[in-house]
Structures are given as C-alpha cells and as structure tokens.
Design a protein around this motif. Structure first.
Motif, PDB file in Angstrom:
ATOM      1  N   PRO A 132      14.039  10.964   4.162  1.00 48.50           N
ATOM      2  CA  PRO A 132      12.922  11.472   3.362  1.00 48.50           C
ATOM      3  C   PRO A 132      12.010  10.329   2.902  1.00 48.50           C
ATOM      4  CG  PRO A 132      14.973  12.464   2.650  1.00 48.50           C
ATOM      5  CD  PRO A 132      15.345  11.359   3.604  1.00 48.50           C
ATOM      6  N   PRO A 172      10.146   8.216   0.656  1.00 49.48           N
ATOM      7  CA  PRO A 172      10.229   8.091  -0.800  1.00 49.48           C
ATOM      8  C   PRO A 172       8.877   7.863  -1.476  1.00 49.48           C
ATOM      9  CG  PRO A 172      11.074   6.098   0.261  1.00 49.48           C
ATOM     10  CD  PRO A 172      10.710   7.042   1.359  1.00 49.48           C
ATOM     11  N   ASP A 173       7.849   7.580  -0.691  1.00 50.48           N
ATOM     12  CA  ASP A 173       6.539   7.315  -1.291  1.00 50.48           C
ATOM     13  C   ASP A 173       5.718   8.585  -1.514  1.00 50.48           C
ATOM     14  OD1 ASP A 173       6.890   4.582  -1.541  1.00 50.48           O
ATOM     15  OD2 ASP A 173       6.154   4.171   0.477  1.00 50.48           O
ATOM     16  N   LEU A 174       6.244   9.727  -1.082  1.00 43.51           N
ATOM     17  CA  LEU A 174       5.504  10.979  -1.256  1.00 43.51           C
ATOM     18  C   LEU A 174       6.373  12.000  -1.981  1.00 43.51           C
ATOM     19  CD1 LEU A 174       3.890  11.220   2.286  1.00 43.51           C
ATOM     20  CD2 LEU A 174       2.657  10.884   0.135  1.00 43.51           C
ATOM     21  N   VAL A 175       5.721  12.949  -2.591  1.00 43.32           N
ATOM     22  CA  VAL A 175       6.449  14.003  -3.305  1.00 43.32           C
ATOM     23  C   VAL A 175       6.410  15.274  -2.453  1.00 43.32           C
ATOM     24  CG1 VAL A 175       6.044  13.037  -5.592  1.00 43.32           C
ATOM     25  CG2 VAL A 175       4.341  14.566  -4.595  1.00 43.32           C
ATOM     26  N   SER A 179       0.841  -1.202   0.000  1.00 45.98           N
ATOM     27  CA  SER A 179       0.000   0.000   0.000  1.00 45.98           C
ATOM     28  C   SER A 179       0.877   1.252   0.000  1.00 45.98           C
ATOM     29  CB  SER A 179      -0.918   0.007   1.214  1.00 45.98           C
ATOM     30  OG  SER A 179      -0.167   0.108   2.401  1.00 45.98           O
ATOM     31  N   LEU A 180       0.317   2.351  -0.487  1.00 46.36           N
ATOM     32  CA  LEU A 180       1.071   3.600  -0.599  1.00 46.36           C
ATOM     33  C   LEU A 180       0.222   4.769  -0.115  1.00 46.36           C
ATOM     34  CD1 LEU A 180       2.550   3.149  -4.200  1.00 46.36           C
ATOM     35  CD2 LEU A 180       3.830   3.039  -2.049  1.00 46.36           C
ATOM     36  N   PRO A 181       0.858   5.772   0.479  1.00 44.95           N
ATOM     37  CA  PRO A 181       0.127   6.937   0.968  1.00 44.95           C
ATOM     38  C   PRO A 181      -0.143   7.963  -0.136  1.00 44.95           C
ATOM     39  CG  PRO A 181       2.449   7.183   1.475  1.00 44.95           C
ATOM     40  CD  PRO A 181       2.302   5.852   0.774  1.00 44.95           C
ATOM     41  N   VAL A 182      -1.305   8.609  -0.066  1.00 38.91           N
ATOM     42  CA  VAL A 182      -1.605   9.748  -0.947  1.00 38.91           C
ATOM     43  C   VAL A 182      -2.089  10.884  -0.044  1.00 38.91           C
ATOM     44  CG1 VAL A 182      -3.052  10.622  -2.809  1.00 38.91           C
ATOM     45  CG2 VAL A 182      -2.201   8.270  -2.896  1.00 38.91           C
TER      46      VAL A 182
END
Lengths: 475, 472
Positions: free
Chosen positions: A276, A278-281, A48-51
């Motif tokens: 940092p 890495p899953d978010l910009v 799963s990934l965060p948004v």
C-alpha cells in the motif's frame, strides 16, 4: 482451427483528458518539447509527495458508471520495478482494491462482455533508445522524456469473455466510444492514449477449463490487434496439435513481420513487491457524488444505437446504425425525426456519403441535411443527384437547392418520365412482352436503359412504380 | 539565550538578529571541528537573512515568532539551492530545486537557517556513525556518539550552535539523540507536520520534529511547523493542537501511566529505569496520579518496525538509480549502471535495510512478514488506545542507556537496533512523544525520559514535559 475455441481477455489503458497530471499540477499535454511539463513530484525528486487529482477520480468514476461497475472505496499501491522512464522506480497504481469493479459492456450485437475491474494509475515517461537494435540493453545511450510521467491512466480489464479477433476489435471499438462519450479520454490509439494488451488462450470446443494464456503486447491499432490475436491463436493451436504445450509468457507483437515473439516467461516475470502506497490516503467516493456523476453522464453508444435504430426502422446492430453512432452523427437523425423527414433515408445517407467525407462534417448543417432529404423524398432529386449534391454540401458547404440548380438537376418525373419510358419500352418491345408475361427480372433492364437515356435524371423509384402499374394494367 | 528569549529580544529591537547569528556562527567555527554537527553551513545566507529580519523590525514589521532565531536543519530536509545529501554519497552534490514545507514555514516565522546537520545515512541508524561524511561526536564527551539518526541536530543544540534544530523521527531518531545529548526532542503526531520535502526513509513512520534546549523552545518550534499542508496527502486537515498551550498548565489531576513494557525492555541500563521512576515520583509530587500500565503489544514493536521500515525504505530508495541526479557510476548497460551506482553510492546499513525490505515484500513472503507486521501495528495501536482510556499521558525511558562510545555498537546491527526499543511503539502508533533530559548516569552523561500522548495530544504531552523539566 476447427475444434478449438479462442478465449481472449483484454487490458485497455486509457489516458485521461485531465488538464494536469495524476499527482501534481504539471500540464497533461501530448507533443510538447521533452521535459518541459515536469516538476519535483512527477520527476520523483527526493522529498516530493503525490497529491491525487480529483478530476482524474471523477473520470475514473464516470468510466466505472458507464461500464456498469461497482464504484468502491479504493487504495493505491506501489508497483516496484526499475526502469529509467519511471522516475521513482515504482509506479503508483491500484491493486487489490480498484476504484471500479465488476461491470459489463454490451457489444453492438447484444453480447455482454464482463468487466473485471478498472483502476487508476500513473503513466511512465517515454524512452528513446539511440543506437544498437533500439532496445535498452544494446543502445549506445537512451533519451528519456518525462512529460508523460504521471499522466493519469485508467486500466480497464475485461473478463475472458471474448471468443474471436473480431469480437476483440468490436469490444475495443465499443469501449473507445464509451470512453469518448464519458469525456474521460480522447480514445486516440495512434497517439498512444489508448493502449491494448491481449490475454489469449485456446481450448478444445466444449471444454470449460481455460488453456494456458499468453499476454500479447504492442498492438497500436485495431487492425494490428486483430492480426496479433489471429497469429497468436494459430501459433497456440499449431503448438498444441503438434503435441506441445503453451508456455505462460508475455509476447511482443511485431507489426512489420506479422508475428509475436517471447518477451519474458512466467519465471522471468517481475516480482513487483506491491504494498500500500503510504504517501496517499484511501479514495472513498461519496455515494451521492457518484450518483450525481451517473445522472450527468450523456447517453452511451448502445443507447444511442437503439434510438437511431428505432427511428430508422433498422436493427441496432446494423452496419449503418453502428456507423452513424460511432461517428457521432446521431444529432442529424434527431433533427430528421424532429422535422418529420425520412429517418431511414437519413441513416443511409449518413452511413455512406457523410461517413466517407467525415473530415468535412463541419460544412454540413442539420437543417440543410434535412432539406436535402426532403427534396429526395419528394422526387425533386433522384438518388444519384441527391448523392452528388450531398457530396458538394460536404466539400464546399452551401444549400442543397442552390447546388442542385447549379448542376441543372431536377428529377425527371410526371409526363416527361412517362414519355421517356414510352421510348424505352418501344425500343425494347420484345423484352417488354416477356416482362408483361411474367419475367420480373427484366424490370432492371428497363430501369438501366431509362437511366442511360435520361443521363441519370430520371426518378428511378417512380419509374419502377410506373412499370409495375403498366404491366398490371396489361399494356 | 533560549529561542524564546532571542525572538523576544529581536522583535523588541533589543538585540539584532545579525549579532545573534554571528555569535552562533562564531561558536560553530570554534567548536564544530571537534563535534562535526554540520555537513554544510550557509553562513552568508544566514547573515543576509538576519539582516532582513533586523530591517523588518526597524521598519515596524513583525518578522514572526522565531524572529532572528538560528535553526539547524537535518540534512534530509530539502533546501532550495543548498546541498542536501542525507549523509549519502549517492546524493553528494545534489541541490534541491525547492524548499521543504517546514523550511518555508521557518523562514516565514523569521527563523534563520544556519546549515545542514549530519545524520545516519538516509536516517538509518542510532549513532550518526553511518554518515558517509564521518560521525558526529557527543558535545558532552567527544569519545561518545550523539545518538541518531538526527545526531547532528541534537549535537548542534547541545553544543550551543543553535538554540533550535529540526530532525526527523522514524523509530526514535529525534528522541534518542535528544536523550543522549541532554536536550529536548519531540516526535509529533503522524500527519501534524508536513513531510513535503523530507527525504523519505519510511513514509508511514517519518515525522519531522523539534530539538531545543528547553521544553518551551521545543513547543515554540513545533507550533510554527505544525499544521495542514495540501502538498502532503497524509497531513492532517484538522486545526493543530497547541504545544505551547500546555506549558503553564501543570499536571494537577492528570493521570499518567508508567508503561511496564518500556521500563522492563531488553537491555535497559538500571540507571535509566531509576531516572524514569524519579520522573514518575516528580509528577506525582506535582499533583498527577501515576500508575503502572501495560501496553502488551509494545514488546513486538521492534520486530514489526524492522519489517515495515525497511520494506518502505526499499521502495523509497529505489529512485537513487543514477539516471536523473546524484551519483552515477557508468556501466556497460543499464543494469550494470544501476548496480554500480547503488553499490558505490549506498553504505552498508542502507544496503542491509534495502535487502531486508525487498525480501519482506517479496511474492510469497508478504503475508508472513509485511502483512504480519501491519497486524502487530494495529495491535499496538489498540493497546495504546486501551491505555489512553485510563490515562492522559504515558511515561517511559527514551533510550536504553546514556551515550555509548564510538564504534561500540557498529559491529552488531541488532545491538544498535535495540536502541530504539522504547521509542518505536509511538512511531508505529502514529502518536506523539517527547524526550526530556532527566538526570545523568554514573559517568555524568545525560539521560532522558519520554512522555507519550495519544494522537493530537501535544498539549497534554507538553504539560507533562514542562512539569518534568521544572522538577529537575
């Protein structure tokens, strides 16, 4: 504690009032059945990934603007440590590039407290330890509710500018009011949507260097914040005066026993291995968007206090003004001013009678409130009567004239008041002679007797004026 | 039959998807005992899905560009209700409640998933020997490894178990096994393919990509899985480049750079360098202008990678703690449970990398290790950018040599790590690269060459790859 200065910096965590969590679309709601507001993302399931929730960023910007911060491009980091209520065993938080930096908050007394930073992060779940001493290592088993995992938080870090427990409480009170005014938080300390940690140190008066600080956790009300700080200051002063040294550590406030105890020392402090995420910009707020948020923010408490104080002819830091604004009663003052009624009287009534029945505020309309003020100002009701009528308006609703009539209230004025005074003066001829001769304080005696004789119906302000006029006239 | 042929035949009604799937399942039943490409087969679901595809065709509905094409999935891609293990004991028995985005896209394109393929545990390795469930063997020689970490997917395509497979590439995990198994394997631009549902190894490097027997098939699969996904914040918002658009364009006038640092890397088999130079000659013969180019910082790629990837992995793998899913080894208290679960659940290589990464991120060491590695990464990117000022695509070997014997490199991790020396720079740069089979070594084992392209340069990359394939 003479000779010592207290230095306090506060870290305040506030949950944001978003519909959904910080990195997924699960409901952000307190009090639901455990583990019902969860999904692969907030459970940290593999893959799963965060948004990022845009509304949470909006709220963080509102908080930054309200606290006069620079709103800057920011990034998220991972804060790594193991705990069962943290699904990924790291927390997504902001570290060296927070969204809000370098602002200030003005206390009601006018003092400015520096805000070092405010940053976005996700909340953890909630663990209940069953059996043993209620701590994780001696529990029989533990239950984890992940409904709170991933709820958006903003952590607001003050500079070490606070100098007493009272100032710390005033700061939290003011910050809470600001957070509520921005719409970002409901500010409920009891439900844990506002949580406060205190960094406390002491130093000799006149010293500019900071003493070694301790971080005190687990205060769940303003009262316990004050108690914990007072305890911690006394402990540190006692320690240093006894020739010892304060050890930098995290301490736990025990509300029931009224003391702090060591949780972990600096050496035991976690190495969070920040890096940092890495899953978010990066979050890069458009300056025009920030300006729009700034323009749309409602007036903050300090500004409201200035407005109420000006209308009422009082000082902005006066208790009555602070109370009126804290309780959000300034619309009643605005209505009073608009109707040309006595705003000072309005503030006094709001800060006392209305404040003490604040739970029934829904029963009170601004128009009825202004009508009541007018009746009192015109002498149709005495102060005591007006208070009674206002209480009835709050508890049961209704219009002031009707309530006054039902009580049989009418202020004793004019000829009837003169006649009543005649009787009081006649019954206290000795005192009257001394009053006429210059013993001012005896006026109170006549007023008191008059109140008794008229069962509180006399317009006492008018009576005092009559007394002074009669004395001046020498009769 | 290639994937392009199968899809064409199924869409036209010439072939039934059920027949296609049955043929492949039969081949797997016959041969996978000796290869061990699959950890889990979903034969029933595949046949059911194939029947749906056939029904759609019969009803006049186009099932999509991969109609009836069997696909094998690396077992670090989440599949709803189907065991997903990452070849680790710690996830044994776990069934994800959701599909990875790429899995959904395959289904929407009419593809038929056959099952989950073997890998090095959590994609950490270059031989598929680090699987907790036993190694995969190279279909060309069962005494040799298929490469890794996506060895199961590479072997499945090489063995004809599926014309297409998905893998993931963090430091070469698609391209190196593709080279060793003699198939095509591509790592797309970082952010071109959604990582949602790919179980993370090193988030800033991981990309999902295609395996296929032919360049055209790889392009077809890549075009299906590429494109923005709102569930992955690092997914690129721009319209994806078309891989297939490059297939028939040739290389006339293209400038191709032969990367000095890749052809002179440590431990390279001279035969690999020879095949790479032959590939360069073939491109020149096809009209490209080929020249040597230096990407100086590439020589630091391996060192930087083995700080960055373990650092991210140490954090990504923290969640396997026995609390919520997968293996739980009970302990007297929470700490003991954590320790026992992770001690029993993880293999040696995973533990090694978790320790490396934890150390690299520790207070006081961050700047010297992780921080420095990130600077190297920036340098590599700058050097690539400079090279792409002069060249449209770059060329180099994929792996240092052909498939090696099982057990040959398991005792020395550093020797194993050197397998990725030519592939890692593209991951650090976030650039696409594809390995194309190009000749064999003296023992007849396949070798691969690698085409590298700038970010979102998939079209030109497939122009070169298709030309190389045609020149063999």
């Amino acid at each position: 504690m003479s000779g010592w200065e207290t230095v306090i910096g506060l870290e305040v965590h506030t949950e944001l009032r978003t519909e959904t969590k910080l990195f997924c679309s699960c409901a952000n709601r307190f009090g639901d059945e455990p583990n019902t507001n969860v999904c692969p993302v907030c459970l940290g399931l593999p893959g799963s990934l965060p948004v990022l929730n845009a509304r949470a960023v909006d709220y963080a910007v509102r908080i930054g603007v309200a606290l006069h911060c620079q709103v800057q491009p920011s990034i998220f980091h991972r804060k790594n440590y193991f705990y069962p209520d943290m699904p990924k065993d790291y927390q997504i938080s902001q570290y060296d590039l927070p969204i809000d930096t370098d602002g200030w908050l003005e206390l009601p007394g006018g003092k400015r407290v520096g805000i070092e930073r405010a940053h976005l992060e996700e909340d953890t779940g909630k663990t209940t330890h069953v059996g043993g001493g209620g701590r994780i290592h001696d529990a029989d088993h533990s239950l984890v509710d992940y409904n709170r995992a991933g709820v958006p938080l903003v952590e607001i870090v003050s500079r070490p500018d606070l100098r007493s427990a009272d100032e710390a409480r005033a700061y939290v009170d003011e910050l809470r009011a600001i957070l509520v005014a921005t719409g970002a938080s409901d500010g409920k300390m009891e439900e844990g949507s506002l949580r406060v940690d205190a960094n406390v140190s002491v130093r000799p008066v006149g010293s500019t260097a900071f003493g070694t600080r301790c971080e005190v956790k687990n205060m769940n009300s303003l009262r316990s914040l004050g108690r914990a700080i007072d305890y911690e200051v006394a402990r540190q002063v006692r320690l240093v005066e006894g020739g010892g040294e304060v050890v930098q550590e995290t301490r736990h406030w025990n509300e029931a026993e009224g003391h702090t105890s060591s949780m972990r020392s600096k050496e035991e402090a976690f190495d969070y291995r920040y890096f940092p995420e890495p899953d978010l910009v990066p979050v890069v707020p458009d300056p025009a968007w920030v300006d729009g948020i700034r323009a749309a923010l409602p007036a903050m408490p300090a500004e409201l206090r200035r407005g109420v104080a000006h209308a009422a002819g009082m000082a902005p830091e006066s208790d009555a003004v602070v109370t009126v604004v804290r309780l959000g009663l300034e619309p009643f003052v605005t209505a009073t001013v608009a109707a040309g009624a006595d705003a000072g009287l309005a503030v006094r009534r709001l800060a006392n009678e209305v404040a003490s029945e604040i739970g029934s505020l829904a029963n009170l309309g601004p128009e009825q409130f202004v009508t009541l003020l007018r009746m009192e100002s015109a002498g149709d009701l005495t102060t005591a009567q007006a208070r009674t009528v206002l209480k009835d308006m709050l508890t049961g609703g209704g219009d002031p004239a009707g309530i006054a009539a039902a009580h049989g209230f009418e202020a004793l004025g004019g000829d009837a008041l003169e006649a009543a005074l005649d009787e009081v003066v006649a019954d206290n001829a000795d005192a009257w002679a001394r009053y006429v001769a210059g013993e001012d304080k005896l006026q109170g005696l006549f007023i008191g007797r008059l109140r008794g004789a008229t069962a509180g119906k006399a317009d006492l302000a008018a009576a005092a004026a009559i007394l002074r006029a009669r004395r001046a006239a020498g009769c | 039959m290639t994937a392009v042929e199968i899809a064409g035949a199924v869409r036209s009604g010439e072939h039934s998807a059920v027949e296609v799937v049955e043929e492949h399942l039969e081949r797997i039943a016959r041969r996978d005992g000796g290869v061990h490409a699959f950890l889990h087969l979903t034969a029933d679901a595949a046949l059911e899905r194939a029947a749906q595809v056939d029904e759609a065709v019969a009803a006049g509905i186009d099932p999509g560009p991969l109609a009836g094409v069997p696909v094998a999935l690396k077992d670090n891609l989440c599949t709803r209700g189907v065991p997903t293990t990452c070849a680790s004991r710690i996830l044994e028995g776990w069934r994800p409640p959701y599909d990875a985005t790429v899995v959904s896209r395959l289904a929407a394109a009419g593809a038929v998933a056959l099952g989950k393929t073997n890998l090095d545990e959590f994609a950490m390795g270059s031989s598929t020997e680090n699987s907790a469930f036993g190694p995969t063997r190279n279909p060309h020689d069962p005494t040799r490894v298929p490469g890794g970490s996506s060895g199961g997917s590479a072997a499945a395509v090489a063995a004809g178990f599926a014309p297409l497979a998905l893998g993931s590439d963090t430091g070469g995990s698609i391209r190196q096994p593709a080279a060793l198994c003699g198939v095509v394997g591509a790592k797309p631009t970082y952010g071109l393919v959604s990582r949602y549902g790919l179980i993370a190894f090193a988030s800033s490097l991981d990309q999902i990509g295609p395996f296929a027997e032919t360049v055209a098939d790889a392009a077809l699969l890549l075009d299906v899985i590429a494109g923005h996904d709102p569930a992955d914040s690092t997914s690129l918002p721009s319209a994806p480049p078309s891989a297939r658009a490059g297939l028939d364009r040739g290389v006339e006038g293209l400038r191709v750079g032969l990367v000095t640092e890749l052809t002179t890397a440590e431990g390279l088999d001279p035969q690999v360098v020879a095949r790479t130079r032959e590939a360069a000659d073939a491109l020149e013969a096809a009209g490209a202008k080929v020249d040597e180019v230096s990407v100086p910082a590439a020589v630091y790629g391996l060192s930087a990678y083995y700080l960055i990837a373990p650092a991210e992995a140490s954090s990504n793998l923290a969640r396997y703690d026995g609390v919520r899913y997968g293996l739980r080894a009970p302990g007297a208290d929470i700490t003991e449970m954590y320790v026992r679960t992770r001690t029993e659940g993880f293999g040696a290589e995973v533990k090694r990398r978790i320790m490396l990464g934890t150390y690299a991120l520790s207070a006081g060491y961050y700047d010297a290790y992780y921080g420095k590695a990130q600077k190297v990464r920036t340098r590599i990117l700058e050097d690539f950018d400079a090279a792409y000022q002069r060249f449209d695509a770059l060329l180099g070997p994929t792996a240092p040599g052909g498939a090696f014997a099982l057990g040959a490199k398991t005792t020395d991790p550093l020797t194993m790590y050197l397998n990725d020396v030519c592939t890692i720079p593209s991951n650090l740069a976030g650039h696409p690269a594809v390995s194309v089979p190009y000749g064999v070594d003296a023992g007849g084992l396949p070798l691969g060459v690698q085409v590298l392209a700038p970010a979102l340069g998939e079209t030109v990359m497939f122009q070169v790859a298709a030309t190389l394939e045609a020149s063999r």
